[in-house]
Design a protein around this motif. Structure first.
Motif: not given
Length: 137
Positions: A6-25
């Motif tokens: 499970v990858v946990e991500i906290t957003s700052n509100g509407r928008g995109t967050i690049n998670i490529s490195r987390d997934i590649a890791f």
């Protein structure tokens, strides 16, 4: 063989967050050489997109398109229990993707040169999100 995290991500509100490195890791550490990496966001007001990662204007243009197509506070929507962005966030997640499946080759996540994996937060205020990553051979 299968690997799940499970990858946990906290957003700052509407928008995109690049998670490529987390997934590649995670793919690199899974030990799987050839297979598939499946991503699933466990929420109805956030999504996953595979998008250009070189020019941020692409994601801004996508947001402009969705803002015009699915505006907050539209009188069309009756489901507003959590505010004027509630139902638009659900529609946005349905129009994009709640899951992605990507290839794994030679122990690495396969993405095109200009592709990135993004969590797309559709709510206007910050949220804590979970992405289930399953890697199978």
């Amino acid at each position: 063989m299968a690997y799940q995290q499970v990858v946990e991500i906290t957003s700052n509100g509407r928008g995109t967050i690049n998670i490529s490195r987390d997934i590649a890791f995670l793919v690199d550490g899974s030990g799987i050489q050839t297979g598939l990496c499946h991503l699933f966001v466990k929420h109805t007001s956030a999504s996953l997109i595979l998008c250009e990662n070189a020019d941020p204007q692409v994601r801004r243009d996508l947001e402009a398109f969705l803002t015009e197509t699915v505006p907050d506070g539209s009188p069309l929507f009756h489901h507003t229990a959590e505010g004027p962005d509630d139902m638009p966030a659900h529609v946005r997640s349905i129009l994009t993707n709640m899951d992605l499946t990507l290839p794994v080759s030679q122990g690495r996540l396969v993405l095109g040169v200009w592709q990135g994996i993004y969590l797309y937060e559709h709510r206007t205020r910050p949220h804590h999100r979970q992405v289930i990553v399953t890697i199978i051979d």
